[in-house]
Design an enzyme around this catalytic site. Structure first.
Site, PDB file in Angstrom:
ATOM      1  N   THR A 175       0.849  -1.191   0.000  1.00 61.05           N
ATOM      2  CA  THR A 175       0.000   0.000   0.000  1.00 61.05           C
ATOM      3  C   THR A 175       0.884   1.239   0.000  1.00 61.05           C
ATOM      4  O   THR A 175       2.059   1.172   0.370  1.00 61.05           O
ATOM      5  CB  THR A 175      -0.913   0.037   1.251  1.00 61.05           C
ATOM      6  OG1 THR A 175      -1.840   1.120   1.130  1.00 61.05           O
ATOM      7  CG2 THR A 175      -0.110   0.246   2.519  1.00 61.05           C
ATOM      8  N   GLU A 197      -4.143  -3.083 -11.514  1.00 60.21           N
ATOM      9  CA  GLU A 197      -5.391  -2.358 -11.241  1.00 60.21           C
ATOM     10  C   GLU A 197      -6.378  -3.214 -10.432  1.00 60.21           C
ATOM     11  O   GLU A 197      -6.467  -4.426 -10.667  1.00 60.21           O
ATOM     12  CB  GLU A 197      -6.033  -1.993 -12.581  1.00 60.21           C
ATOM     13  CG  GLU A 197      -6.825  -0.717 -12.540  1.00 60.21           C
ATOM     14  CD  GLU A 197      -7.513  -0.490 -13.873  1.00 60.21           C
ATOM     15  OE1 GLU A 197      -8.693  -0.122 -13.860  1.00 60.21           O
ATOM     16  OE2 GLU A 197      -6.860  -0.734 -14.911  1.00 60.21           O
ATOM     17  N   ASP A 252      -7.436  -5.225   1.287  1.00 62.32           N
ATOM     18  CA  ASP A 252      -8.428  -4.408   0.601  1.00 62.32           C
ATOM     19  C   ASP A 252      -9.551  -4.222   1.607  1.00 62.32           C
ATOM     20  O   ASP A 252      -9.975  -5.171   2.262  1.00 62.32           O
ATOM     21  CB  ASP A 252      -8.940  -5.045  -0.679  1.00 62.32           C
ATOM     22  CG  ASP A 252      -9.612  -3.987  -1.551  1.00 62.32           C
ATOM     23  OD1 ASP A 252      -8.935  -3.016  -1.946  1.00 62.32           O
ATOM     24  OD2 ASP A 252     -10.827  -4.097  -1.804  1.00 62.32           O
ATOM     25  N   TYR A 284     -13.086   7.198   6.331  1.00 64.72           N
ATOM     26  CA  TYR A 284     -14.417   7.457   6.882  1.00 64.72           C
ATOM     27  C   TYR A 284     -14.444   7.431   8.416  1.00 64.72           C
ATOM     28  O   TYR A 284     -15.526   7.402   9.013  1.00 64.72           O
ATOM     29  CB  TYR A 284     -15.396   6.403   6.346  1.00 64.72           C
ATOM     30  CG  TYR A 284     -15.536   6.402   4.837  1.00 64.72           C
ATOM     31  CD1 TYR A 284     -16.412   7.272   4.195  1.00 64.72           C
ATOM     32  CD2 TYR A 284     -14.780   5.530   4.046  1.00 64.72           C
ATOM     33  CE1 TYR A 284     -16.544   7.264   2.811  1.00 64.72           C
ATOM     34  CE2 TYR A 284     -14.895   5.523   2.657  1.00 64.72           C
ATOM     35  CZ  TYR A 284     -15.776   6.387   2.059  1.00 64.72           C
ATOM     36  OH  TYR A 284     -15.900   6.390   0.685  1.00 64.72           O
ATOM     37  N   LYS A 334      -8.701   1.718  18.378  1.00 66.53           N
ATOM     38  CA  LYS A 334      -9.049   1.269  17.023  1.00 66.53           C
ATOM     39  C   LYS A 334      -8.245   0.024  16.648  1.00 66.53           C
ATOM     40  O   LYS A 334      -8.791  -0.918  16.064  1.00 66.53           O
ATOM     41  CB  LYS A 334      -8.794   2.398  16.005  1.00 66.53           C
ATOM     42  CG  LYS A 334      -9.173   1.977  14.586  1.00 66.53           C
ATOM     43  CD  LYS A 334      -8.934   3.025  13.536  1.00 66.53           C
ATOM     44  CE  LYS A 334      -9.296   2.470  12.164  1.00 66.53           C
ATOM     45  NZ  LYS A 334      -8.836   3.290  11.046  1.00 66.53           N
ATOM     46  N   HIS A 378     -11.484  -3.729  11.779  1.00 60.42           N
ATOM     47  CA  HIS A 378     -11.493  -4.741  10.715  1.00 60.42           C
ATOM     48  C   HIS A 378     -10.071  -5.175  10.358  1.00 60.42           C
ATOM     49  O   HIS A 378      -9.784  -6.350  10.190  1.00 60.42           O
ATOM     50  CB  HIS A 378     -12.225  -4.174   9.500  1.00 60.42           C
ATOM     51  CG  HIS A 378     -11.745  -2.806   9.071  1.00 60.42           C
ATOM     52  ND1 HIS A 378     -11.508  -1.778   9.963  1.00 60.42           N
ATOM     53  CD2 HIS A 378     -11.423  -2.289   7.846  1.00 60.42           C
ATOM     54  CE1 HIS A 378     -11.091  -0.705   9.308  1.00 60.42           C
ATOM     55  NE2 HIS A 378     -11.025  -1.000   8.029  1.00 60.42           N
TER      56      HIS A 378
HETATM   57  P1  IMP Z   1      -8.244   0.385  -0.435  1.00 59.59           P
HETATM   58  O1  IMP Z   1      -6.955   1.094  -0.228  1.00 59.59           O
HETATM   59  O2  IMP Z   1      -8.570   0.083  -1.839  1.00 59.59           O
HETATM   60  O3  IMP Z   1      -8.345  -0.827   0.461  1.00 59.59           O
HETATM   61  O4  IMP Z   1      -9.373   1.416  -0.001  1.00 59.59           O
HETATM   62  C1  IMP Z   1      -9.892   1.398   1.245  1.00 59.59           C
HETATM   63  C2  IMP Z   1     -10.756   2.627   1.436  1.00 59.59           C
HETATM   64  O5  IMP Z   1     -11.750   2.270   2.406  1.00 59.59           O
HETATM   65  C3  IMP Z   1      -9.966   3.764   2.045  1.00 59.59           C
HETATM   66  O6  IMP Z   1      -9.555   4.666   1.077  1.00 59.59           O
HETATM   67  C4  IMP Z   1     -10.975   4.386   2.999  1.00 59.59           C
HETATM   68  O7  IMP Z   1     -11.791   5.253   2.301  1.00 59.59           O
HETATM   69  C5  IMP Z   1     -11.819   3.203   3.435  1.00 59.59           C
HETATM   70  N1  IMP Z   1     -11.250   2.598   4.655  1.00 59.59           N
HETATM   71  C6  IMP Z   1     -10.637   1.394   4.781  1.00 59.59           C
HETATM   72  N2  IMP Z   1     -10.244   1.178   6.041  1.00 59.59           N
HETATM   73  C7  IMP Z   1     -10.611   2.274   6.723  1.00 59.59           C
HETATM   74  C8  IMP Z   1     -10.447   2.634   8.088  1.00 59.59           C
HETATM   75  O8  IMP Z   1      -9.851   1.938   8.929  1.00 59.59           O
HETATM   76  N3  IMP Z   1     -10.951   3.840   8.430  1.00 59.59           N
HETATM   77  C9  IMP Z   1     -11.591   4.657   7.544  1.00 59.59           C
HETATM   78  N4  IMP Z   1     -11.743   4.377   6.267  1.00 59.59           N
HETATM   79  C10 IMP Z   1     -11.256   3.176   5.853  1.00 59.59           C
END
Ligand code: IMP
Length: 198
Positions: free
Chosen positions: A8, A40, A70, A156, A177, A182
């Site tokens: 990431t 992607e 993810d 969020y 947290k 999650h």
């Molecule tokens: P990813 O990087 O494609 O997994 O995108 C995950 C998206 O979900 C992030 O950009 C956030 O918008 C949201 N997200 C995932 N985990 C969290 C968290 O722990 N707190 C708040 N938003 C989260």
């Protein structure tokens, strides 16, 4: 100390994973491996997208263990949105503030007398040299606010109150947290596998 590449560029996520795994692991993310390009995210599930990131990321760092997650937010009253589109909810180039604004707009269209239940979901995938070694998942149930509270966390967080608490993830300490999120739960399920490969 064992090395783990977390696929990431989201520094917030890396901070959480490093804090949860503790001192036994040296967690490096893609900021330390700028040559690694992830494929992607074309999947329509968290798992499919986590696999895409872990597999493509691990091909870029031969021999190293690569972890990818993810994750996203599901709101029941919005039929599970933003879901896998959480990072791009307000558009392909949207940032976290844009996405929160879009969520507030969507929630404002709904009857305000209901409790907006939802959850954060996370799928984690461990891979090495293009091969998936282990897949885990975790979630945290809670409710959504229609106005942001708190400046901590990311994404969020300022709109989400986990069940059993009265404050958002934007207010609760990072330690709290990191015990119930999650990501923490998916990582806890991954720990044994990681330990066996350390
Ligand atoms: P990813 O990087 O494609 O997994 O995108 C995950 C998206 O979900 C992030 O950009 C956030 O918008 C949201 N997200 C995932 N985990 C969290 C968290 O722990 N707190 C708040 N938003 C989260």
């Amino acid at each position: 100390m064992s090395r783990l590449v977390f696929a990431t560029s989201n520094a917030h996520k890396t901070e959480e994973v490093a804090a949860i795994l503790g001192e036994e692991w040296q967690v490096e993310d893609l900021r330390a491996h700028p040559g690694v390009i992830l494929d992607e995210e074309t999947g329509d599930t968290f798992e499919a997208n986590a696999i895409i990131k872990a597999v493509s990321g691990s091909r870029g760092v031969p021999g190293l263990l690569v972890l990818a997650d993810d994750s996203g937010l599901e709101v029941d009253a919005l039929d599970g949105a933003p879901g896998v589109r959480s990072a791009r909810y307000a558009g392909e180039t949207a940032n976290a503030a844009d996405n929160r604004a879009k969520l507030k707009t969507e929630l404002a269209k709904l009857p305000q007398d209901i409790r907006f239940s939802g959850r954060f979901q996370c799928c984690m995938v461990l891979a090495r040299d293009g091969e998936v070694l282990h897949v885990t998942s975790g979630s945290v149930e809670g409710r959504l606010l229609t106005e942001e509270v708190g400046a901590g966390g990311f994404g969020y967080d300022a709109l989400f109150i986990p069940n059993g608490f009265t404050e958002t993830f934007g207010v609760l300490p990072a330690e709290t947290k990191n015990q119930l999120s999650h990501r923490a739960r998916a990582l806890a399920a991954m720990k044994e596998q990681l330990a066996s490969l350390a």
